[in-house]
Every structure is written in C-alpha cells, then in structure tokens.
Design a protein around this motif. Structure first.
Motif, PDB file in Angstrom:
ATOM      1  N   VAL A  14       0.866  -1.184   0.000  1.00 36.78           N
ATOM      2  CA  VAL A  14       0.000   0.000   0.000  1.00 36.78           C
ATOM      3  C   VAL A  14       0.898   1.228   0.000  1.00 36.78           C
ATOM      4  CG1 VAL A  14      -1.909  -1.132   1.177  1.00 36.78           C
ATOM      5  CG2 VAL A  14      -0.165   0.008   2.522  1.00 36.78           C
ATOM      6  N   GLY A  15       0.367   2.341  -0.473  1.00 37.69           N
ATOM      7  CA  GLY A  15       1.208   3.533  -0.486  1.00 37.69           C
ATOM      8  C   GLY A  15       0.528   4.736  -1.074  1.00 37.69           C
ATOM      9  N   LYS A  16       1.384   5.609  -1.581  1.00 35.81           N
ATOM     10  CA  LYS A  16       0.939   6.906  -2.064  1.00 35.81           C
ATOM     11  C   LYS A  16       1.492   7.154  -3.466  1.00 35.81           C
ATOM     12  CE  LYS A  16       0.832  10.131   1.097  1.00 35.81           C
ATOM     13  NZ  LYS A  16       1.187  11.209   2.026  1.00 35.81           N
ATOM     14  N   ILE A  17       0.612   7.635  -4.342  1.00 36.58           N
ATOM     15  CA  ILE A  17       1.024   8.024  -5.695  1.00 36.58           C
ATOM     16  C   ILE A  17       1.017   9.541  -5.761  1.00 36.58           C
ATOM     17  CG2 ILE A  17       0.450   7.955  -8.145  1.00 36.58           C
ATOM     18  CD1 ILE A  17      -0.888   5.252  -7.615  1.00 36.58           C
ATOM     19  N   GLN A  18       2.165  10.118  -6.118  1.00 36.55           N
ATOM     20  CA  GLN A  18       2.288  11.559  -6.272  1.00 36.55           C
ATOM     21  C   GLN A  18       2.603  11.852  -7.740  1.00 36.55           C
ATOM     22  OE1 GLN A  18       5.108  12.802  -3.296  1.00 36.55           O
ATOM     23  NE2 GLN A  18       4.178  11.473  -1.775  1.00 36.55           N
ATOM     24  N   VAL A  19       2.850  13.090  -8.066  1.00 36.33           N
ATOM     25  CA  VAL A  19       3.049  13.486  -9.462  1.00 36.33           C
ATOM     26  C   VAL A  19       4.222  12.754 -10.107  1.00 36.33           C
ATOM     27  CG1 VAL A  19       3.552  15.421 -11.012  1.00 36.33           C
ATOM     28  CG2 VAL A  19       2.012  15.743  -9.075  1.00 36.33           C
ATOM     29  N   THR A  20       5.377  12.733  -9.482  1.00 40.34           N
ATOM     30  CA  THR A  20       6.559  12.114 -10.087  1.00 40.34           C
ATOM     31  C   THR A  20       7.129  10.986  -9.235  1.00 40.34           C
ATOM     32  OG1 THR A  20       8.024  13.740  -9.059  1.00 40.34           O
ATOM     33  CG2 THR A  20       7.228  14.225 -11.286  1.00 40.34           C
ATOM     34  N   ARG A  21       6.326  10.441  -8.313  1.00 40.33           N
ATOM     35  CA  ARG A  21       6.872   9.447  -7.395  1.00 40.33           C
ATOM     36  C   ARG A  21       5.770   8.539  -6.851  1.00 40.33           C
ATOM     37  NH1 ARG A  21      10.672  11.035  -2.608  1.00 40.33           N
ATOM     38  NH2 ARG A  21      10.151   9.316  -1.260  1.00 40.33           N
ATOM     39  N   ILE A  22       6.131   7.285  -6.629  1.00 44.40           N
ATOM     40  CA  ILE A  22       5.229   6.307  -6.009  1.00 44.40           C
ATOM     41  C   ILE A  22       5.978   5.663  -4.845  1.00 44.40           C
ATOM     42  CG2 ILE A  22       3.919   4.181  -6.330  1.00 44.40           C
ATOM     43  CD1 ILE A  22       3.814   4.871  -9.339  1.00 44.40           C
ATOM     44  N   ASP A  23       5.408   5.719  -3.655  1.00 40.52           N
ATOM     45  CA  ASP A  23       5.979   5.104  -2.454  1.00 40.52           C
ATOM     46  C   ASP A  23       5.067   3.968  -2.010  1.00 40.52           C
ATOM     47  OD1 ASP A  23       8.287   6.880  -1.472  1.00 40.52           O
ATOM     48  OD2 ASP A  23       6.688   8.346  -1.861  1.00 40.52           O
ATOM     49  N   LEU A  24       5.622   2.775  -1.846  1.00 44.40           N
ATOM     50  CA  LEU A  24       4.841   1.619  -1.423  1.00 44.40           C
ATOM     51  C   LEU A  24       5.532   0.922  -0.258  1.00 44.40           C
ATOM     52  CD1 LEU A  24       4.196   0.114  -4.965  1.00 44.40           C
ATOM     53  CD2 LEU A  24       2.563   1.397  -3.581  1.00 44.40           C
ATOM     54  N   ARG A  25       4.725   0.407   0.683  1.00 45.26           N
ATOM     55  CA  ARG A  25       5.238  -0.361   1.826  1.00 45.26           C
ATOM     56  C   ARG A  25       4.413  -1.631   1.962  1.00 45.26           C
ATOM     57  NH1 ARG A  25       8.445   1.616   5.758  1.00 45.26           N
ATOM     58  NH2 ARG A  25       9.186   3.718   5.434  1.00 45.26           N
ATOM     59  N   THR A  26       5.038  -2.664   2.471  1.00 41.06           N
ATOM     60  CA  THR A  26       4.362  -3.933   2.674  1.00 41.06           C
ATOM     61  C   THR A  26       3.276  -3.817   3.730  1.00 41.06           C
ATOM     62  OG1 THR A  26       6.342  -5.171   2.112  1.00 41.06           O
ATOM     63  CG2 THR A  26       4.685  -6.334   3.381  1.00 41.06           C
ATOM     64  N   ASP A  27       2.111  -4.345   3.413  1.00 40.02           N
ATOM     65  CA  ASP A  27       1.032  -4.460   4.384  1.00 40.02           C
ATOM     66  C   ASP A  27       0.919  -5.914   4.857  1.00 40.02           C
ATOM     67  OD1 ASP A  27      -1.129  -3.203   5.832  1.00 40.02           O
ATOM     68  OD2 ASP A  27      -2.473  -4.392   4.573  1.00 40.02           O
ATOM     69  N   ALA A  28       1.193  -6.873   3.951  1.00 36.63           N
ATOM     70  CA  ALA A  28       1.127  -8.291   4.317  1.00 36.63           C
ATOM     71  C   ALA A  28       1.975  -9.115   3.356  1.00 36.63           C
ATOM     72  CB  ALA A  28      -0.317  -8.775   4.272  1.00 36.63           C
ATOM     73  N   VAL A  29       2.525 -10.217   3.876  1.00 33.76           N
ATOM     74  CA  VAL A  29       3.292 -11.167   3.064  1.00 33.76           C
ATOM     75  C   VAL A  29       2.759 -12.570   3.366  1.00 33.76           C
ATOM     76  CG1 VAL A  29       5.555 -12.211   2.644  1.00 33.76           C
ATOM     77  CG2 VAL A  29       5.387  -9.767   3.071  1.00 33.76           C
ATOM     78  N   VAL A  30       2.545 -13.345   2.311  1.00 28.09           N
ATOM     79  CA  VAL A  30       2.167 -14.741   2.462  1.00 28.09           C
ATOM     80  C   VAL A  30       3.232 -15.558   1.746  1.00 28.09           C
ATOM     81  CG1 VAL A  30       0.443 -16.496   1.936  1.00 28.09           C
ATOM     82  CG2 VAL A  30      -0.283 -14.164   2.498  1.00 28.09           C
ATOM     83  N   ARG A  31       3.820 -16.523   2.477  1.00 25.10           N
ATOM     84  CA  ARG A  31       4.883 -17.359   1.904  1.00 25.10           C
ATOM     85  C   ARG A  31       4.423 -18.806   1.828  1.00 25.10           C
ATOM     86  NH1 ARG A  31       7.909 -14.846   5.835  1.00 25.10           N
ATOM     87  NH2 ARG A  31       8.180 -16.820   6.917  1.00 25.10           N
ATOM     88  N   THR A  40       9.867 -10.998   4.549  1.00 26.43           N
ATOM     89  CA  THR A  40       8.910 -10.621   5.584  1.00 26.43           C
ATOM     90  C   THR A  40       8.312  -9.231   5.384  1.00 26.43           C
ATOM     91  OG1 THR A  40      10.703  -9.809   7.002  1.00 26.43           O
ATOM     92  CG2 THR A  40       9.992 -12.091   7.331  1.00 26.43           C
ATOM     93  N   ALA A  41       9.019  -8.329   4.708  1.00 26.57           N
ATOM     94  CA  ALA A  41       8.507  -6.976   4.478  1.00 26.57           C
ATOM     95  C   ALA A  41       9.359  -6.288   3.421  1.00 26.57           C
ATOM     96  CB  ALA A  41       8.532  -6.157   5.762  1.00 26.57           C
ATOM     97  N   GLY A  42       8.812  -5.213   2.889  1.00 25.38           N
ATOM     98  CA  GLY A  42       9.570  -4.457   1.896  1.00 25.38           C
ATOM     99  C   GLY A  42       9.020  -3.067   1.709  1.00 25.38           C
ATOM    100  N   GLN A  43       9.765  -2.290   0.975  1.00 25.44           N
ATOM    101  CA  GLN A  43       9.281  -0.981   0.538  1.00 25.44           C
ATOM    102  C   GLN A  43       9.859  -0.717  -0.840  1.00 25.44           C
ATOM    103  OE1 GLN A  43      10.545   1.599   3.731  1.00 25.44           O
ATOM    104  NE2 GLN A  43      12.238   2.380   2.537  1.00 25.44           N
ATOM    105  N   ARG A  44       9.101   0.018  -1.631  1.00 23.33           N
ATOM    106  CA  ARG A  44       9.485   0.312  -3.007  1.00 23.33           C
ATOM    107  C   ARG A  44       9.287   1.789  -3.274  1.00 23.33           C
ATOM    108  NH1 ARG A  44       8.987  -4.225  -6.657  1.00 23.33           N
ATOM    109  NH2 ARG A  44       8.953  -6.108  -5.402  1.00 23.33           N
ATOM    110  N   LEU A  45      10.197   2.347  -4.020  1.00 29.39           N
ATOM    111  CA  LEU A  45      10.109   3.742  -4.430  1.00 29.39           C
ATOM    112  C   LEU A  45      10.338   3.788  -5.928  1.00 29.39           C
ATOM    113  CD1 LEU A  45      10.094   6.831  -4.007  1.00 29.39           C
ATOM    114  CD2 LEU A  45      12.531   6.669  -3.524  1.00 29.39           C
ATOM    115  N   TYR A  46       9.401   4.358  -6.644  1.00 33.00           N
ATOM    116  CA  TYR A  46       9.523   4.581  -8.082  1.00 33.00           C
ATOM    117  C   TYR A  46       9.425   6.077  -8.308  1.00 33.00           C
ATOM    118  CZ  TYR A  46       8.122  -0.332  -8.276  1.00 33.00           C
ATOM    119  OH  TYR A  46       8.037  -1.684  -8.085  1.00 33.00           O
ATOM    120  N   GLY A  47      10.270   6.627  -9.180  1.00 29.71           N
ATOM    121  CA  GLY A  47      10.207   8.053  -9.409  1.00 29.71           C
ATOM    122  C   GLY A  47      10.823   8.472 -10.733  1.00 29.71           C
TER     123      GLY A  47
END
Length: 77
Positions: A14-31, A40-47
């Motif tokens: 889940v995260g936030k979409i802005q004009v030139t950037r997307i920030d995402l963080r893990t809400d749940a992981v199923v293995r 177990t968790a992660g975060q992603r940044l696209y820009g």
C-alpha cells in the motif's frame, strides 16, 4: 498492489502516488512452505528523475532487517 514472486511469496503493498513518485510499503506477506526467500517486508520507491525512471527496492527477511535489495536508473533512448 499485489505482487506474486516465483520464489514462493506474495506481497500486498500500500502507499501513495504523487506526481513524479510512487511510495509503497508492505502491508502483508504470504509465503509458501517451500519459499526460497524468507521475505517478511519491503518498501518500493519509483520516481521520475531528470527524465529517467528510477526505482529502489528494500526488503527484510527472517535473517535481516529492512535494507536495500536492488535499485536501477532506466534511461529513455
């Protein structure tokens, strides 16, 4: 966003979409029981930076806390 990985885990981000950037963080992981990576968790940044697409992926596993995993800068040709 939901990502399924061939290493045997699925991640809900889940995260936030802005004009030139997307920030995402893990809400749940199923293995799966036989998952190759104990993700177990992660975060992603696209820009968009100077016309290029950049991304950074951080992840934590059962063996280590959240840390950089991979990043790239993709140039348009």
């Amino acid at each position: 966003m939901v990502l399924a990985n061939s290493d045997g885990w699925t991640e809900l981000l889940v995260g936030k979409i802005q004009v030139t950037r997307i920030d995402l963080r893990t809400d749940a992981v199923v293995r799966a029981e036989g998952a190759e990576v104990t993700h177990t968790a992660g975060q992603r940044l696209y820009g968009k930076v100077e016309g290029d697409l950049m991304y950074a992926l951080d992840r934590s596993t059962a063996e280590h806390a959240l840390r950089p995993h991979m990043w790239a800068r993709l140039k348009r040709v």
